[in-house]
Design a protein around this motif. Sequence first.
Motif, PDB file in Angstrom:
ATOM      1  N   LEU A 154       0.810  -1.222   0.000  1.00 16.44           N
ATOM      2  CA  LEU A 154       0.000   0.000   0.000  1.00 16.44           C
ATOM      3  C   LEU A 154       0.839   1.266   0.000  1.00 16.44           C
ATOM      4  N   ASN A 155       2.096   1.166   0.424  1.00 17.41           N
ATOM      5  CA  ASN A 155       2.960   2.342   0.456  1.00 17.41           C
ATOM      6  C   ASN A 155       3.032   2.933  -0.945  1.00 17.41           C
ATOM      7  N   LYS A 156       2.727   4.213  -1.075  1.00 23.16           N
ATOM      8  CA  LYS A 156       2.530   4.793  -2.404  1.00 23.16           C
ATOM      9  C   LYS A 156       3.697   5.682  -2.816  1.00 23.16           C
ATOM     10  N   ARG A 157       3.995   5.630  -4.111  1.00 19.13           N
ATOM     11  CA  ARG A 157       4.904   6.597  -4.718  1.00 19.13           C
ATOM     12  C   ARG A 157       4.064   7.481  -5.638  1.00 19.13           C
ATOM     13  N   ASP A 158       4.178   8.799  -5.465  1.00 18.88           N
ATOM     14  CA  ASP A 158       3.416   9.739  -6.295  1.00 18.88           C
ATOM     15  C   ASP A 158       1.915   9.504  -6.175  1.00 18.88           C
ATOM     16  N   GLY A 159       1.472   9.008  -5.008  1.00 16.68           N
ATOM     17  CA  GLY A 159       0.052   8.791  -4.807  1.00 16.68           C
ATOM     18  C   GLY A 159      -0.500   7.574  -5.513  1.00 16.68           C
ATOM     19  N   ILE A 160       0.373   6.793  -6.163  1.00 18.92           N
ATOM     20  CA  ILE A 160      -0.067   5.595  -6.904  1.00 18.92           C
ATOM     21  C   ILE A 160       0.380   4.371  -6.126  1.00 18.92           C
ATOM     22  N   PRO A 161      -0.522   3.411  -5.857  1.00 19.58           N
ATOM     23  CA  PRO A 161      -0.122   2.221  -5.095  1.00 19.58           C
ATOM     24  C   PRO A 161       0.912   1.399  -5.852  1.00 19.58           C
TER      25      PRO A 161
END
Length: 1214
Positions: A596-603
Motif C-alpha cells: 500500500l505504500n505509495k509513490r506519487d500517490g499511486i499504489p
Amino acid sequence: GNLCSSELSSSHSPGFARLNRRDGAGGWSPLVSNKYQWLQIDLGERMEITAIATQGGYGSSDWVTSYLLMFSDSGRNWKQYRQEESIWGFSGNTNADSVVYYKLQHSIKARFLRFIPLDWNPNGRIGMRIEVYGCSYRSEVVDFDGKSFLLYRFDEKSINSLKDVISFKFKTMESDGILLHRKGQNGNFITLELIKGKLFLFINSGDTKLHSTNSLINITTGSLLDDQHWHSVLIEHFNKQVNFTVDKHTQHFHAKGEFNYLDLNYEGNVSFSCSQPQTVPVTFLGSGSYLSLRGSSGQDEISVSFQFRTWNKMGFLLSSNFHQHSGGLLLYLHDGKIRLNLFKLGKQQSDVTAGAELNNGQWHSISLAAKRNHLSIMIDNDVTSVLHLVLPMQIYSGDIYYFGGDSDFECKNPFGGFQGCMRQISISNKVVDLILVQQSIFGNFSDLQIDLCGLIDRCLPNYCEHGGECSQSWNSFYCNCTNTGYMGATCHSSIYEQSCEAYKHRGNTSGFYYIDSDGSGPLGPFLVYCNMTDTAWTIVQHNSSDFTRVKSSNRENPHTVFFKYTANTEQLQATINHAEHCEQEFAYHCKKSRLLNKRDGIPLSWWVGRTNETQTYWGGSLPDVQKCTCGLEGNCIDSQYYCNCDADRNEWTNDTGFLSYKEHLPVTQIVITDTDRPNSEAAYKLGPLLCRGDRSFWNSASFNTETSYLHFPTFHGELSADVSFFFKTTASSGVFLENLGIKDFIRIELHSPAEVIFSFDVGNGPFEVMVQSPSHLNDNQWHYVRAERNIKEASLQVDQLPPKSQPAPVDGHILLQLNSQLFVGGTASRQKGFLGCIRSLQLNGIALDLEERAKITPGVDPGCPGHCSSYGNLCHNGGKCKEKHSGFSCDCSFSAYSGPFCLNEISAYFGSGSSVTYNFQEYYTLSKNSSSHAASFHGDMTLIRETITLSFRTTRTPTLLLYVGSFYKEYLSVILARNGSLQIRYKLDSHQEPDVFNSNFKNMADGQLHHVKINREEGVLFVEVNQNAREQVTLSSGIEFNAIKSLVLGKILENSDVDQETMKANSQGFTGCLSSVQFNHIAPLKAALHHSSLAPVTVKGHVAESNCGTLTGAESTLSETTHSFADHSGPIDEGEPLANAIRSDSAIIGGVIAVVIFILLCITAIAIRIYQQKSLYKKNETKRAENEDCAETALKTELTVQNRVNENQKEYFF
C-alpha cells in the motif's frame, strides 16, 4: 376486383359475395359443398391487404365456420397465410349476418386472394360474403437469368459511414445463387448468397491485423426460399453491430474491423419486369392423400419422372401395376433413401436402394425408365450414379400410376403415405397438367392441395434451446438435447442442480459436480467442487494456484498475471449472487516489497476483480479501509503502517487474508511493481473462489390466511415457461401461483390432498396436467413441484413421482401472453388461497425473493421453520437433525461417523500391542460384606440391552476385536478364534461360564472388510454379519450387564478375569483396521481420534486414523496414513479442472505416496537452497516471476531459517 369460383346457381355466383350484399341469393355458394371449393378475388394489380371480413349468406343457414386464406401474384403457385408461426386457419362466422373482421398481423402484398372453406354450418351449405381492406402497392422489379447483374457504384461522400441499410425482396425457383456482393477498398466485402434454399451472409472486414478465420463472418437464416414467393431481406449495419433479417427472422452479431464504402449500370439479360414460371406443385397432406394418373397400357417401356420435397424419412412415392396385373413396382422413401420393390404375381423379384438424405426439405428429382428387362433410376439428374438393373422378367406398362399413395397401398407399404410436395410429374415423357387434374378433367386425387407447396420449415425459428439440434417431420419438430446439459422436449430444463446447496440436500457428498446457476436460463453448466460440510461450499478453481515468486518488477516493467476460471464471468456472477458469502484467500509474502505504500500517490501493487476496477485493499480489509489484516487488528510489525509488507524490511514477512467483498470477486488480475531493488522479492498465491450457501434455496414465506398472497411483476414466458418450488401444508387445497392475461393464464394449485394441477391457456382453450400422489401431500413436509410449458408439450412433476405430460396441438397458438401481476399463494379474486409455506420459487431459472416481499405483506411471514421433518432422513448412522434458520444440519455427536450427513466412516489402523480404552465410570471400592450391588451406586451403567456395530479388517488370529468389562467379572468379548471364525462371548453372571455365539462364517481374518452388528434384548442375542440374515441365540447367564466399567479396542492392558479363549485372543492383541465402532450412543474410536482431550478415553501404542475402512483389501496393506486437511488450492489446466485439484480428507493412497516422494525431492532441493543462501543474497537477481516446483516449501524453509539464523547458523531443521 373480380370474383370467380364455381356456383350453385347464377344467383349464388361470386358476384354476389361482397360484404353486406343482399341481392341475388344473398352471397356465394358453390355447386358442391366440400373442402375443394374456393372463392377467388382478382384485385387487378398487386395490392397491400391489411384486413379481411366475412359474413354468411344473407337470410340463410349457409355460413363458413373456419377457412384458409391464400394469396398469389399470378393466380398460380399459391401460398397459405399464417397468423402466427403455426396458425393457419381463421375462425369464421356463427350465423348468417354478423361480420367477423380480422386485422392481419402482417400485411399481404399480392394480386390474387383465395378463401378456402374448411368447415361450415352442418345444417346448411357453404355460404360467404367477404371484403378485403388495403391500399395500392407499387415497387420496381428486375429479372435476372443467372448470367446478368446490376452494378451500383457509390459516392463515398454521400454514404453515412456510421449506419448502413440494405433492403430488398426477391423470389426464385432456384435453390442456389448470389443475390448481392459488395466490395470495399481494403479488401472487405459483403456477399449474400442463396445456398440450398437458405440465405448465407458472408462478411469479411478486410482487416489484415485479424486472423483470416476470425475476419470472415458467416451467418445463415431463412429456409425453403426457392418457392417462387416474395421474401424480404434487411441488413442493418450500425458501427459494428449487424442485424440480418429474412422474413421476420433476425440474427444479431458484431462485425470486426471497419467497412469502407464502394450511378447504376447493368450487364447481361436484365429485364425490369418479373417473369412467372408456370410450374404447378401439389401438396400431399396425409396418409389418405393420393394422385392417380392414367398412362398407356401394354407398352414395353415405362418412363416416369417427378420432383419431390419432404421432411419425412418414410413415405410412399409411386406405384403401378404392370400390364394384365402380371406384377408391379413400388417406389418409396425409407430412412431418407429411395427404395424400389419389383414384384411378379405377388412375389418380390428385387429390392434396391439409392440416394441418401433425400428428406432434407430440398427439391429432388427422380427419373425411372424401364424397357423390356432393363430398368434404371436416376436421382437429382446425376448421370454418374444412375442405378441399372437387369430384371428376370419382361416389363409391360399398366394403365394407372399412383403418386403419394393409393387405395390399397397398405398391403405393399406399411409405414404410411407421402407427406410433402411434388411437381413436374411426367409420364411417358409428357408433362402432366395438374390444373386439369384440379378441374377433374384428368386423373383422380384425394386430400391434396393443388397449385401450392404447403411444406414449411418447423425448425425456423429454432425452438430447441441451449444448442439443441432441431430435426423435423411434416407435423412436428424434435430436439436432440445430447451433450447440451439440458433435457425436455425443447432442451429447456437443466439436468444439473443450481448450487452445491441443492446437491447437498439430495444427499450428495463432497465431490466434483456441474452446476447451472440460472437453471433454464441462458448460462450453461460448469464444473465446480462441492465441499459438503455443515454448509455447502462451492469451490471454483483457476489456472494459477501455485505459489509464484516475483523479482525484478517495477512500474515500467510490472509483474502482471491474469486468472482464468473454470467458469465465465456471467456464470461466476450468478454463482456469487446466489451465495450467502464468498471469499478468496490471497497470500502475499514479501521481502523489501511493499503493497500500500505509495509513490506519487499511486499504489505499488493492486488487483482487479470482475468489475474491471482497480482495487488497492488486501485480505481481511474492506474496500474503503485500504488496510491489511494486521492493520485492522493493530498488530503490524511496524505500527506506522497498515500492512506488514509496507514496513519494507530486509526479511521475509507476509500479509495474508481473505478478500470477501462479493461485488469485487473473483480476482481476475494481480499487478506487482516493487521487487526491483537489491534483495527485493515477493511471492504470492491466490486461492480458489469459495462460496457457501444458496440464498434462494431456503428463501421462503409462510401464508397464514386464505386471502393473503404475494404479488410480483408479470411473468414473461411466452415460448417456454418453467416454474419450480417447494411447499408444505396441512390444508387440503389451495392455489400456489396464478398469472392472468386477457384470455391466457397460467395456474398451479393443490386441487386435493393428493392432486396437483398445472393449468394454462395460450389461446387454444384451457389445458390441464394433473399428478396424483399415492400418499397425501398435506403432511406438513416439504414437497417439490416443477411445471413446464413449451410449444411442444406441458409437463408436471411432483417429488420423485413419474412426471406427467400432455402434447400441445400441432398447429395452434404458441405464445403465452400474460399482463396481470403474478400472484403467489393466492389469486386475484382472493379465493382458494394457499395456507402453508412456499420455498425456493423459481420462474425460468430466476428466483423470486419471497422473504423481502413477505416483510411488507400482511398475512404473510418471511421464512418457514420445520426443515427436519423433511430432511431428517439425510442424517444417517444415528445422526440427529438440528433445525437452522436456513436449512438444517446433522449432529453426529452420538454417531460413529462424521461428515455433513454422518456418512464418513471413522477408521483407525492399530499397530501391534496398541489399544483404545473408553472408561464409563471411575472405580469405587465396595465393602466385601455389603449386599449392595455396584449398580445401586451407578444405576445408569446397568444394561439390559445394547447395540454394538463395528467393522474390521485383519489377517491375524486369534485376536481380540472388542471387550467391555464391569466392576464384577461380567464382560463381553468379541474375538476371532484361531481358525478365523467370529465369536461373541457374554458373561452376565460371574458364577457361570460365558455364553458363546459362533458365526457361520469360516475365516474372517482374510484381509477383507467385515461388518458386524450385535444387538442384545435381555436374554436374546441377535447377530448380523456382512448384511446377511440375522442369527439368534438365547443367553443363559442372565439378562443384566451390571456396573460396566470400560470398553477396550485392541489389547486389554489391565488385569481382567476372562475365559481362556478371550485370554488367548488378548495375548495377540489386534493388528489391523477397526472402523465405525459404536456401543449404544457412544463412539469410542471417534472419541479417541477426534476428542481425546475431552472424552474419558486412553490411547496406548500406535493408533493412527486411516481410510482403511473404505479401501479394498489390496489397498488396505498401505492404509496407515495420517489425517490431513484438504488443500482447496492446486494446479489446474486452463479450462479443464483436474480430478485431483482438490484433495479431500480421504485422499487415495497412490496420491499419498506421490506426495511423500515429492516432499523428499523438495527437502533435497531445500538443503541445496539453504546451503547457498548467503551467496544468493549477494547476487544481483534479475530473474522475474520465477515459478519453482518446490516454491512454497522452499519459501517456508527460508522463513524458518530466517527466524533461527541468529541462534545457530550451522543448524537447520526440516
